[in-house]
Design an enzyme around this catalytic site. Structure first.
Site, PDB file in Angstrom:
ATOM      1  CG  HIS A   1      -3.150  -0.438  -6.255  1.00 50.65           C
ATOM      2  ND1 HIS A   1      -3.745   0.430  -5.529  1.00 50.65           N
ATOM      3  CD2 HIS A   1      -3.252  -1.589  -5.806  1.00 50.65           C
ATOM      4  CE1 HIS A   1      -3.728  -0.478  -4.709  1.00 50.65           C
ATOM      5  NE2 HIS A   1      -3.771  -1.407  -5.109  1.00 50.65           N
TER       6      HIS A   1
ATOM      7  NE  ARG B   1      -4.080  -1.542   0.171  1.00 54.29           N
ATOM      8  CZ  ARG B   1      -4.583  -2.110  -0.621  1.00 54.29           C
ATOM      9  NH1 ARG B   1      -3.683  -2.451  -1.207  1.00 54.29           N
ATOM     10  NH2 ARG B   1      -5.704  -2.500  -0.684  1.00 54.29           N
TER      11      ARG B   1
END
Ligand code: NDP
Ligand code: OXD
Length: 315
Positions: A278, A230
């Site tokens: 991502h 993250r």
């Protein structure tokens, strides 16, 4: 009753809905925002970054199912109802992350960015190439994804170290845990792979001070960073400083403090940085709806939900 709500933002609900309808045509399916119907019927919510307050509107909600492995996007809702939150643990997602980690570890290990640049300049020059066994890949996060990546890397021949919150014992992996174990782990690490969740404890962990503790005299001539966990765990200004002052030899970043990455970010054009949007391990309806339906059906048959998140730990 027992309707399933699909509540996703930043991605289309359509493929999720289509897959649910294919696999469970008898189920009552609702879709945020236009087709929620009578919210009292909704028992389960399958979510990605659900709009704050949406879940609180469902008074009979029994469980929230994240369509991703991470759940930080659920806990940001200040009105999240006190029901179990479960996350995805699925071979499809795990293997995708394994591919990503192996690809980028090997890219740095084999100096592929150097050869790409040489190709553009028509340069035929062979550089040194250390063996995988001379390189330690340090994995932050020895959960489902970290353990799988460790296993793959070990089988390719890398030395592998891992760091987690609680103590772990993994065959062939040098394991460290907690704040006390961090420096020893970093001192061994040539390629740092971050597969940590975003929690209050991991926020901003990958900063300049941490990067300076990575192995300095390793076989690759300098340490590399790969973050596919993250973005909240990294301080991007510090990563840029580390790249510019030689603390880091290069980085692969799949996740960012703010997504999508701003046009203005110097990371986009940095010669030592590889960026992906991502997508290290995408959540794919064709694979994951079956998993979520299995959770719901097991629960309705009186069994336990699996992979329920501890809301205090945040992962
Ligand atoms: P798990 O919950 O199985 O594992 C999390 C790991 O992180 C555990 O080993 C845990 O330690 C460790 N950890 C958590 N907090 C700390 C801490 N404060 N200090 C040290 N270690 C800590 O998660 P997964 O492996 O399934 O997924 C990891 C993360 O990957 C997800 O949370 C998500 O954010 C990210 N992800 C990113 C994707 C992408 O496409 N970029 C796709 C899928 C996931 P312990 O074992 O002691 O509990
Ligand atoms: C996830 C992700 O958490 O894709 O699964 O980021």
């Amino acid at each position: 009753m027992n309707a399933i709500l699909i509540a996703v933002t930043g991605t289309s609900p359509e493929p999720w809905e289509r897959r649910f309808r294919t696999l469970a045509p008898q189920r009552d399916l609702r879709v945020w925002p236009d087709r929620m119907g009578d919210v009292r019927d909704i028992a389960y919510a399958c979510v990605w970054k659900p709009a704050p307050g949406v879940l609180a509107r469902c008074p009979n909600l029994k469980a929230v199912l994240s369509v991703g492995a991470g759940v930080d996007h659920v806990f940001t809702d200040p009105d999240l109802p006190p029901v179990p939150v479960v996350r995805i643990v699925d071979a499809d997602l795990t293997m995708r992350m394994g591919e990503y980690v192996v690809l980028h570890v090997l890219m740095h290990h084999r100096f592929q960015r150097l050869y790409d640049a040489q190709q553009r300049a028509r340069v035929w020059r062979e550089d040194r190439q250390p063996a995988a066994s001379a390189v330690t890949v340090g994995i932050m996060g020895l959960g489902v994804l970290g353990r799988h990546a460790a296993d793959l890397l070990r089988r390719i021949g890398f030395s592998v170290a891992g760091w987690s919150r609680t103590a772990k014992s993994l065959e062939g992996v040098a394991t460290f845990h907690g704040a006390d174990g961090l420096d020893g782990f970093l001192a061994l690490t040539d390629i740092l792979v971050c597969l940590l969740p975003s929690t209050p404890d991991t926020k901003g962990l990958i900063d300049l001070a941490l990067l300076r503790k990575l192995k300095r005299n390793g076989a690759l001539g300098g340490p590399f960073l790969i973050n596919a966990g993250r973005g909240a765990t990294q301080v991007e200004a510090d990563i840029l400083s580390a790249l510019d002052d030689g603390t880091l030899a290069g980085a692969t970043l799949d996740v960012f403090e703010s997504e999508p990455l701003s046009d203005a970010s110097p990371l986009w054009t940095h010669p030592k940085v590889t960026i992906t949007p991502h997508n290290a391990a995408a959540s794919v309806p064709s694979a994951l709806v079956r998993n979520m339906l299995a959770q719901i059906e097991r629960f309705e048959a009186g069994g336990p939900l699996q992979h329920v998140v501890d809301p205090r730990a945040g992962y």
